[in-house]
Design a protein around this motif. Structure first.
Motif, short mmCIF file in Angstrom:
data_model
loop_
_atom_site.label_atom_id
_atom_site.label_comp_id
_atom_site.label_asym_id
_atom_site.label_seq_id
_atom_site.Cartn_x
_atom_site.Cartn_y
_atom_site.Cartn_z
N PHE A 289 -2.26 -7.42 -4.12
CA PHE A 289 -2.85 -6.21 -4.95
C PHE A 289 -4.20 -5.97 -4.45
N GLN A 290 -4.77 -7.02 -3.81
CA GLN A 290 -6.17 -6.78 -3.66
C GLN A 290 -6.46 -6.73 -2.09
N LYS A 291 -5.31 -6.73 -1.22
CA LYS A 291 -5.45 -6.69 0.06
C LYS A 291 -6.03 -5.34 0.58
N THR B 110 -7.21 -0.52 -1.31
CA THR B 110 -6.09 -1.69 -1.88
C THR B 110 -5.20 -1.22 -2.56
N PRO B 111 -3.87 -1.78 -2.59
CA PRO B 111 -2.84 -1.35 -3.65
C PRO B 111 -3.09 -1.06 -4.90
N HIS C 58 0.77 -1.30 0.07
CA HIS C 58 0.01 0.00 -0.10
C HIS C 58 0.95 1.22 -0.09
N ARG C 59 1.89 1.26 0.81
CA ARG C 59 2.70 2.48 0.94
C ARG C 59 3.65 2.63 -0.39
N LEU D 217 -2.74 2.44 -7.27
CA LEU D 217 -1.95 2.30 -8.58
C LEU D 217 -2.87 3.02 -9.74
N ASN D 218 -4.48 3.03 -9.62
CA ASN D 218 -5.19 3.35 -10.44
C ASN D 218 -5.50 5.03 -10.09
N GLU D 219 -5.51 5.31 -8.82
CA GLU D 219 -5.76 6.66 -8.53
C GLU D 219 -4.71 7.79 -8.28
#
Length: 261
Positions: free
Chosen positions: A221-223, A230-231, A196-197, A235-237
């Motif tokens: 990635f879905q945690k 989520t991670p 996440h970080r 990545l998307n935002e």
């Protein structure tokens, strides 16, 4: 939509269609007179309501008080890295605003700067930002991600009436402002949320993200963290990220198969 510094330098001021959206290319001129009981300058109410995108051009250092007040159809804001300060209520009541690429040189965000931006779900604050003033994101009901550097000073009730404060383990009515601000900064600070970080950082490293994924496996990635993010969502935002998750997954799968990309 993410726009590089090089591309930003090619634009000229004015209002025109860009990528199918009515876009204001803003050069720092004063657009609002007064504060609470003021009104628009240069562009009338009808014109202000037609804007869907605002691109702040290189050279602009200050977005002054109430500049984009009640531009309720603006969905996306891109700032050149010259912007140092966002004034009080600068984006007040931009109710459709959902994506912001802040200046990499930003130093301060004024009081109620993004107040009642009810469509905003995330905002990533650059390392240069020293101060975020009172209620800067107050009333941003969908805001669940606020990534803040440890050295940034937070004012009072920065996230009042947001999804983020509702997701916190704190009893908001009985917690003081210092406790809330400390919680904002320590979200995802333990090893469990290393991915996440990495994905929400100001300058993400593809290799670092990949090494964490190798340790935690691709499902990481879905945690979800304690606020439900989520991670992959980062990545998307994250506007400071230019990493394709598909490439990372391909690299991971090939390496698991003993191949290389």
């Amino acid at each position: 939509m993410r726009i590089s510094a090089e591309e930003l330098r090619k634009f000229t001021p004015g209002v025109r269609i860009y990528k199918g959206k009515n876009t204001l290319f803003y050069n720092g001129e004063k657009l609002w007179e007064g504060v609470v009981f003021g009104g628009p300058l240069v562009y009338d109410w009808k014109e202000r309501q037609s804007w869907e995108v605002i691109i702040v051009l290189p050279g602009v250092k200050i977005i002054s008080e109430r500049t984009f007040h009640t531009c309720k159809n603006v969905k996306l804001v891109i700032m050149a890295d010259t912007v140092k300060r966002i004034g009080e209520g600068a984006f007040y009541w931009c109710r459709k605003l959902s994506f912001i690429q802040l200046s990499r040189g930003l130093e301060s965000i004024g009081e109620s700067a993004f107040y009642e931006c009810v469509s905003l779900t995330s905002i990533y604050i650059p390392l240069s930002c020293r101060t975020i003033c009172n209620e800067a994101f107050g009333g941003c009901r969908k805001l669940i991600i606020l990534r803040v550097p440890q050295d940034t000073q937070l004012g009072e009730q920065v996230i009042v009436r947001t999804a983020l404060i509702q997701a916190s383990p704190l009893d908001y009515e009985h917690s003081n402002n210092e406790e809330i601000n400390e919680w904002i900064k320590r979200i995802d600070n333990n090893d469990e949320y290393a991915l996440h970080r990495a994905c929400s950082s100001f300058n993400p490293s593809t290799d670092l993200i990949y090494e964490i994924v190798k340790r935690q496996e691709i499902v990481s990635f879905q945690k979800k963290d304690e606020r439900g993010a989520t991670p992959l969502q980062h990545l998307n935002e994250n506007p400071f990220v230019d990493i394709d998750q598909r490439i990372l997954m391909k690299r991971y799968i090939l390496e698991m198969m003993g191949e290389s990309i």
